[in-house]
Design a protein around this motif. Structure first.
Motif, PDB file in Angstrom:
ATOM      1  N   THR A 143     -85.478 -28.262  85.713  1.00 59.55           N
ATOM      2  CA  THR A 143     -84.291 -28.212  86.575  1.00 59.55           C
ATOM      3  C   THR A 143     -83.558 -26.889  86.416  1.00 59.55           C
ATOM      4  OG1 THR A 143     -84.023 -30.618  86.516  1.00 59.55           O
ATOM      5  CG2 THR A 143     -82.083 -29.321  87.079  1.00 59.55           C
ATOM      6  N   LEU A 144     -83.408 -26.440  85.172  1.00 61.01           N
ATOM      7  CA  LEU A 144     -82.718 -25.169  84.937  1.00 61.01           C
ATOM      8  C   LEU A 144     -83.484 -24.016  85.582  1.00 61.01           C
ATOM      9  CD1 LEU A 144     -80.361 -23.724  83.663  1.00 61.01           C
ATOM     10  CD2 LEU A 144     -81.604 -23.632  81.502  1.00 61.01           C
ATOM     11  N   ALA A 146     -83.338 -20.443  92.424  1.00 58.04           N
ATOM     12  CA  ALA A 146     -82.575 -20.548  93.674  1.00 58.04           C
ATOM     13  C   ALA A 146     -81.414 -19.556  93.687  1.00 58.04           C
ATOM     14  CB  ALA A 146     -82.045 -21.970  93.846  1.00 58.04           C
ATOM     15  N   SER A 147     -80.769 -19.374  92.559  1.00 60.14           N
ATOM     16  CA  SER A 147     -79.644 -18.427  92.480  1.00 60.14           C
ATOM     17  C   SER A 147     -80.115 -17.003  92.715  1.00 60.14           C
ATOM     18  CB  SER A 147     -78.973 -18.539  91.105  1.00 60.14           C
ATOM     19  OG  SER A 147     -78.495 -19.851  90.872  1.00 60.14           O
ATOM     20  N   ALA A 153     -78.296 -22.765  98.733  1.00 58.93           N
ATOM     21  CA  ALA A 153     -76.888 -22.999  98.410  1.00 58.93           C
ATOM     22  C   ALA A 153     -76.683 -24.393  97.830  1.00 58.93           C
ATOM     23  CB  ALA A 153     -76.024 -22.804  99.652  1.00 58.93           C
ATOM     24  N   THR A 154     -77.432 -25.359  98.322  1.00 58.48           N
ATOM     25  CA  THR A 154     -77.327 -26.728  97.792  1.00 58.48           C
ATOM     26  C   THR A 154     -77.731 -26.768  96.326  1.00 58.48           C
ATOM     27  OG1 THR A 154     -77.789 -27.645  99.987  1.00 58.48           O
ATOM     28  CG2 THR A 154     -78.109 -29.104  98.102  1.00 58.48           C
ATOM     29  N   LEU A 155     -78.808 -26.068  95.970  1.00 55.86           N
ATOM     30  CA  LEU A 155     -79.247 -26.022  94.578  1.00 55.86           C
ATOM     31  C   LEU A 155     -78.260 -25.247  93.712  1.00 55.86           C
ATOM     32  CD1 LEU A 155     -83.051 -25.360  95.162  1.00 55.86           C
ATOM     33  CD2 LEU A 155     -82.035 -27.440  94.225  1.00 55.86           C
ATOM     34  N   VAL A 156     -77.745 -24.138  94.221  1.00 55.41           N
ATOM     35  CA  VAL A 156     -76.771 -23.349  93.459  1.00 55.41           C
ATOM     36  C   VAL A 156     -75.483 -24.138  93.255  1.00 55.41           C
ATOM     37  CG1 VAL A 156     -75.359 -21.253  93.509  1.00 55.41           C
ATOM     38  CG2 VAL A 156     -77.770 -21.150  94.188  1.00 55.41           C
ATOM     39  N   ALA A 200     -68.403 -27.216  96.336  1.00 58.61           N
ATOM     40  CA  ALA A 200     -68.721 -27.308  94.903  1.00 58.61           C
ATOM     41  C   ALA A 200     -67.759 -26.489  94.053  1.00 58.61           C
ATOM     42  CB  ALA A 200     -70.151 -26.826  94.669  1.00 58.61           C
ATOM     43  N   GLY A 201     -66.807 -25.810  94.694  1.00 57.33           N
ATOM     44  CA  GLY A 201     -65.868 -24.973  93.960  1.00 57.33           C
ATOM     45  C   GLY A 201     -66.496 -23.712  93.410  1.00 57.33           C
ATOM     46  N   PHE A 202     -67.583 -23.266  94.041  1.00 53.12           N
ATOM     47  CA  PHE A 202     -68.330 -22.127  93.512  1.00 53.12           C
ATOM     48  C   PHE A 202     -67.539 -20.833  93.666  1.00 53.12           C
ATOM     49  CE2 PHE A 202     -71.218 -18.570  93.769  1.00 53.12           C
ATOM     50  CZ  PHE A 202     -72.112 -18.814  92.730  1.00 53.12           C
ATOM     51  N   ARG A 203     -67.459 -20.103  92.562  1.00 48.22           N
ATOM     52  CA  ARG A 203     -66.869 -18.765  92.579  1.00 48.22           C
ATOM     53  C   ARG A 203     -67.334 -18.031  91.335  1.00 48.22           C
ATOM     54  NH1 ARG A 203     -62.302 -16.300  90.364  1.00 48.22           N
ATOM     55  NH2 ARG A 203     -61.617 -14.433  91.501  1.00 48.22           N
TER      56      ARG A 203
END
Length: 424
Positions: A177-178, A184-185, A202-205, A89-92
């Protein structure tokens, strides 16, 4: 107004910051830490626990010696499977706000504070009251239909999310959703979930991060919105804000601006309902709701701890710490420090020095949304007492589940009932 007598000091060698005993009743542990080991290494987390008000305040007010770089690191190491999901997801989380010690922090913080300054919060009170009224009307219907209701899921959790979305010009996603993404975060980065649960989180984040990235880059942000303000912002070198930093700022603000406020409202409601005579008073007496909120922030804040890392060897509370020592500032414990607050176990609205608490931090990284959180909690409490004057805690209220993350603690249920049961 008093709380029950404190238990005897527990042995600190048994301290588990995620354990049910600590989550349910942290006060004996926090008192023992302050008295016996105000700066103590916790082998379970690898963190140095800092519990006295004066030491916590010193750390917060000296960001050069105590840096915020680790503020948003995952407490529980992520398994490879979860890291892969986030990587795809490019998460950083680039340094943006809470974890930012760079020269770009002051300017970015100014962008945020423009949405949360006192005048803007005062202008938002009618919005808060309107949303609160809508949610409480629905709660009233549930009470009339079944005789009971959960004010956490139906009111405390939803109110700040809807208000924040209106204030920041956020659309294209539902409040539910938010909230799910935010929860989850928090659990992924501040909890102790199993590897299987980390993968689910992690899927939700990842979904959250992808939505934020699209929102920041699609150029469709409405004028006056938070995302539009980030797009117009320039770094100290005159260049536009990079996407990663803008996403990081949104990630922090959208979680902190509603999840922690929902947690505060839930705690405020639960404590007020349990205090004899207070429910009627907060409905009618000017300033009483605000005073109760402030005292809850001192004694039982939703943000219980925050992290810092030493930039160099330093002495703190009589302990020599090396460079790179990971600190956990016990914000909740500092609010009950008898060196600062007389009879700290007592709930005393209008306590003269109550605002010396550190629930919102202090110094350069003090929470920019403090005014909004205070206002929302007071409006929510007053509105609930006026709309639902006859409610009382349900028989099972004392067994409510608790959110027990490293830095966040709050009831996950505020179960109430009306004395006459459902209306037929």
């Amino acid at each position: 107004m008093t709380s029950p007598a404190l238990d005897a000091s527990p042995p600190l060698g048994l301290l588990d910051l995620f354990g049910d005993g600590f989550v349910r009743d942290p006060y004996p542990w926090l008192d023992a830490l302050r008295a016996q080991a105000p700066v103590r290494h916790d082998p379970g987390t690898g963190l140095w626990l800092v519990s006295r008000h004066r030491d916590v305040s010193r750390v917060l007010l000296d960001p050069d010696a105590f840096r915020p770089d680790n503020a948003q690191h995952a407490v529980t190491p992520l398994p490879v499977s979860a890291l892969r999901v986030l990587a795809r997801a490019g998460f950083r989380l680039a340094p943006a706000l809470a974890n930012n010690a760079t020269a770009g922090h002051p300017g970015l913080r100014r962008v945020v504070t423009r949405f949360f300054h006192a005048q803007r919060v005062a202008a938002a009170v009618p919005v808060i009251e309107r949303v609160a009224g809508e949610l409480l009307a629905a709660a009233r219907e549930r009470l009339d239909a079944s005789g009971d209701c959960d004010l956490y899921s139906s009111f405390a959790q939803i109110l700040p999310c809807r208000v924040l979305m209106e204030l920041l010009g956020v659309d294209g996603v539902s409040p539910a959703t938010l909230i799910r993404w935010s929860d989850a975060s928090l659990e992924l980065f501040w909890g102790r979930p199993t590897p299987e649960r980390q993968l689910e989180l992690a899927t939700l984040v990842a979904e959250f991060h992808q939505w934020l990235t699209h929102t920041v880059t699609d150029g469709a942000a409405p004028p006056g919105s938070f995302v539009a303000a980030l797009a117009a912002h320039r770094r100290p070198d005159g260049e536009p804000l990079d996407v990663e930093t803008a996403v990081g700022a949104c990630f922090f603000v959208l979680i902190a601006g509603q999840s922690t406020t929902g947690q505060l409202i839930a705690t405020v409601l639960r404590r007020a309902l349990a205090e004899p005579g207070l429910w009627t008073r907060v409905a009618d007496e000017p300033g009483t709701a605000e005073a109760w909120v402030e005292e809850v922030l001192r004694r039982e804040p939703p943000v219980t701890t925050w992290r810092r890392v030493t930039a160099r060897p330093v002495e703190l509370g009589g302990v020599d710490l090396p460079r790179g020592a990971q600190l956990l500032l016990m914000l909740m414990g500092s609010g009950s420090d008898p060196e600062v607050f007389t009879a700290p176990q007592d709930m005393c609205p209008h306590r003269a020095n109550v605002r010396r608490h550190l629930a919102f931090g202090a110094g350069r990284h003090r929470c920019p949304g403090a005014s909004l959180a205070r206002t929302e909690a007071a409006v929510a409490l007053r509105a609930a007492a006026r709309h639902l004057p006859a409610i009382r805690p349900s028989a099972t209220a004392g067994d409510a589940p608790m959110l027990g993350l490293l830095s966040f603690r709050a009831p996950l249920q505020v179960a109430v009932e009306q004395p006459w049961g459902p209306r037929t």
